[in-house]
Design an enzyme around this catalytic site. Structure first.
Site, PDB file in Angstrom:
ATOM      1  N   ARG A 145      44.845  39.016  52.551  1.00 34.26           N
ATOM      2  CA  ARG A 145      44.403  37.955  51.640  1.00 34.26           C
ATOM      3  C   ARG A 145      44.917  36.588  52.047  1.00 34.26           C
ATOM      4  O   ARG A 145      44.587  35.605  51.389  1.00 34.26           O
ATOM      5  CB  ARG A 145      44.936  38.254  50.229  1.00 34.26           C
ATOM      6  CG  ARG A 145      43.924  38.923  49.291  1.00 34.26           C
ATOM      7  CD  ARG A 145      44.683  39.329  48.045  1.00 34.26           C
ATOM      8  NE  ARG A 145      43.905  39.304  46.842  1.00 34.26           N
ATOM      9  CZ  ARG A 145      43.353  40.397  46.294  1.00 34.26           C
ATOM     10  NH1 ARG A 145      43.427  41.555  46.891  1.00 34.26           N
ATOM     11  NH2 ARG A 145      42.711  40.297  45.157  1.00 34.26           N
ATOM     12  N   ARG A 192      43.329  46.752  32.822  1.00 32.54           N
ATOM     13  CA  ARG A 192      43.829  45.662  33.668  1.00 32.54           C
ATOM     14  C   ARG A 192      43.889  44.361  32.881  1.00 32.54           C
ATOM     15  O   ARG A 192      42.881  43.770  32.545  1.00 32.54           O
ATOM     16  CB  ARG A 192      42.913  45.495  34.883  1.00 32.54           C
ATOM     17  CG  ARG A 192      43.142  46.586  35.901  1.00 32.54           C
ATOM     18  CD  ARG A 192      42.357  46.314  37.150  1.00 32.54           C
ATOM     19  NE  ARG A 192      42.645  44.996  37.713  1.00 32.54           N
ATOM     20  CZ  ARG A 192      42.236  44.621  38.914  1.00 32.54           C
ATOM     21  NH1 ARG A 192      41.537  45.451  39.661  1.00 32.54           N
ATOM     22  NH2 ARG A 192      42.520  43.431  39.378  1.00 32.54           N
ATOM     23  N   ARG A 237      42.150  33.441  39.757  1.00 28.76           N
ATOM     24  CA  ARG A 237      42.063  34.374  40.893  1.00 28.76           C
ATOM     25  C   ARG A 237      40.970  33.939  41.855  1.00 28.76           C
ATOM     26  O   ARG A 237      41.119  34.013  43.061  1.00 28.76           O
ATOM     27  CB  ARG A 237      41.784  35.799  40.401  1.00 28.76           C
ATOM     28  CG  ARG A 237      43.054  36.492  39.893  1.00 28.76           C
ATOM     29  CD  ARG A 237      42.748  37.552  38.867  1.00 28.76           C
ATOM     30  NE  ARG A 237      42.020  38.670  39.398  1.00 28.76           N
ATOM     31  CZ  ARG A 237      41.325  39.531  38.634  1.00 28.76           C
ATOM     32  NH1 ARG A 237      41.289  39.369  37.325  1.00 28.76           N
ATOM     33  NH2 ARG A 237      40.708  40.542  39.186  1.00 28.76           N
ATOM     34  N   LYS A 283      34.572  45.679  45.909  1.00 35.42           N
ATOM     35  CA  LYS A 283      35.308  46.299  47.018  1.00 35.42           C
ATOM     36  C   LYS A 283      35.781  47.699  46.656  1.00 35.42           C
ATOM     37  O   LYS A 283      35.689  48.620  47.461  1.00 35.42           O
ATOM     38  CB  LYS A 283      36.516  45.434  47.429  1.00 35.42           C
ATOM     39  CG  LYS A 283      36.137  44.038  47.908  1.00 35.42           C
ATOM     40  CD  LYS A 283      37.338  43.284  48.453  1.00 35.42           C
ATOM     41  CE  LYS A 283      38.435  43.026  47.437  1.00 35.42           C
ATOM     42  NZ  LYS A 283      38.072  42.066  46.369  1.00 35.42           N
ATOM     43  N   ARG A 324      34.527  44.431  33.043  1.00 36.70           N
ATOM     44  CA  ARG A 324      35.499  45.443  33.433  1.00 36.70           C
ATOM     45  C   ARG A 324      36.714  45.398  32.518  1.00 36.70           C
ATOM     46  O   ARG A 324      37.279  46.420  32.148  1.00 36.70           O
ATOM     47  CB  ARG A 324      35.913  45.231  34.898  1.00 36.70           C
ATOM     48  CG  ARG A 324      36.854  46.299  35.429  1.00 36.70           C
ATOM     49  CD  ARG A 324      37.015  46.217  36.937  1.00 36.70           C
ATOM     50  NE  ARG A 324      37.932  45.177  37.347  1.00 36.70           N
ATOM     51  CZ  ARG A 324      38.153  44.832  38.622  1.00 36.70           C
ATOM     52  NH1 ARG A 324      37.515  45.429  39.601  1.00 36.70           N
ATOM     53  NH2 ARG A 324      39.011  43.885  38.916  1.00 36.70           N
TER      54      ARG A 324
HETATM   55  P1  ADP Z   1      40.816  41.937  42.551  1.00 39.62           P
HETATM   56  O1  ADP Z   1      40.239  41.984  43.937  1.00 39.62           O
HETATM   57  O2  ADP Z   1      39.812  42.277  41.486  1.00 39.62           O
HETATM   58  O3  ADP Z   1      41.596  40.681  42.255  1.00 39.62           O
HETATM   59  P2  ADP Z   1      42.976  43.708  43.292  1.00 39.62           P
HETATM   60  O4  ADP Z   1      43.234  45.011  42.661  1.00 39.62           O
HETATM   61  O5  ADP Z   1      42.600  43.686  44.735  1.00 39.62           O
HETATM   62  O6  ADP Z   1      41.836  43.096  42.388  1.00 39.62           O
HETATM   63  O7  ADP Z   1      44.231  42.747  43.114  1.00 39.62           O
HETATM   64  C1  ADP Z   1      44.831  42.501  41.869  1.00 39.62           C
HETATM   65  C2  ADP Z   1      46.006  41.525  42.040  1.00 39.62           C
HETATM   66  O8  ADP Z   1      47.009  42.130  42.886  1.00 39.62           O
HETATM   67  C3  ADP Z   1      45.695  40.185  42.713  1.00 39.62           C
HETATM   68  O9  ADP Z   1      45.241  39.216  41.806  1.00 39.62           O
HETATM   69  C4  ADP Z   1      47.058  39.826  43.325  1.00 39.62           C
HETATM   70  O10 ADP Z   1      47.939  39.297  42.350  1.00 39.62           O
HETATM   71  C5  ADP Z   1      47.628  41.159  43.740  1.00 39.62           C
HETATM   72  N1  ADP Z   1      47.309  41.489  45.157  1.00 39.62           N
HETATM   73  C6  ADP Z   1      46.502  42.506  45.584  1.00 39.62           C
HETATM   74  N2  ADP Z   1      46.426  42.516  46.926  1.00 39.62           N
HETATM   75  C7  ADP Z   1      47.188  41.475  47.363  1.00 39.62           C
HETATM   76  C8  ADP Z   1      47.498  40.939  48.642  1.00 39.62           C
HETATM   77  N3  ADP Z   1      47.006  41.469  49.777  1.00 39.62           N
HETATM   78  N4  ADP Z   1      48.313  39.860  48.714  1.00 39.62           N
HETATM   79  C9  ADP Z   1      48.825  39.315  47.613  1.00 39.62           C
HETATM   80  N5  ADP Z   1      48.574  39.749  46.366  1.00 39.62           N
HETATM   81  C10 ADP Z   1      47.762  40.826  46.236  1.00 39.62           C
END
Ligand code: ADP
Length: 199
Positions: free
Chosen positions: A89, A134, A146, A14, A128
């Protein structure tokens, strides 16, 4: 306004594809993951709270991310549209987004869902984790958590958009450019690219 959601599991690409889409179409990129990591880096109270959830591979509470999205929409009120990445999400986030956008007399135009197998996702995220800072990408059991949270909480959100006839599924395996072409083809007719705007 044209508002697009890029949907898909962690590691589906994404972030990579978002950068290309916002450049081509002149949209504002809104990544809740990036916004949360900025809060963590700035050591704000919100960031410190969010970190506890993120480090375990859990979702940050809805009200926290919805509040962040609300203030971003306000901040960029004059934009051509938004690309939402990693948001919504949960069902509650999807409903809140619809409400916030309808207050601005706009809505979601299209949801593009990247599809990648679980084994490929885990492989990409561990890779990654070798180079990014991260911490949630270095431990396989956090990555699997996750993915499980995605399956349980996030994937069902796709049917919310399928019912509204907004969902398009795109194969997220292959070259970055091929995937970007498939995404662009799906946006054809929905939005003019940024070069057209300037003509
Ligand atoms: P990835 O898609 O690789 O998990 P992101 O950068 O989108 O990476 O998200 C990293 C973390 O941030 C998630 O595992 C979650 O804990 C938190 N997070 C991100 N976006 C949301 C969301 N919309 N709602 C709840 N938690 C979120």
């Amino acid at each position: 306004m044209v508002n697009i959601i890029l949907f898909g599991p962690p590691g589906s690409g994404k972030g990579t594809q978002s950068d290309k889409i916002v450049e081509k179409y002149g949209l504002v990129h809104l990544s809740t993951g990036n916004l949360l990591r900025q809060e963590i880096a700035a050591k704000t109270p919100l960031g410190l709270e969010a970190k506890n959830f993120m480090d375990k591979g859990q979702l940050v509470p809805d009200e926290v991310v919805i509040g962040m999205i609300d203030s971003c929409l306000e901040k960029h009120a004059a934009s051509k549209g938004f690309l939402f990445d990693g948001f919504p999400r949960t069902g509650a986030q999807a409903q809140a987004l619809d409400k916030l956008l309808s207050l601005k007399k706009t809505g979601i135009s299209r949801v593009l869902a990247l599809e990648v197998s679980e084994e490929e996702l885990v492989k990409r995220l561990l890779k990654r984790g070798e180079t990014s800072d991260r911490s949630d990408d270095t431990n396989e059991s956090i990555i699997r958590n996750r993915y499980n949270v995605y399956k349980k909480e996030t994937e069902p959100v796709a049917s919310y958009y399928a019912e509204a006839d907004k969902l398009e599924r795109i194969k997220g395996e292959g070259s970055v450019d091929d995937i970007f072409e498939a995404l662009s083809a799906s946006l054809e007719g929905e939005i003019d690219d940024a070069t057209n705007d300037r003509n």
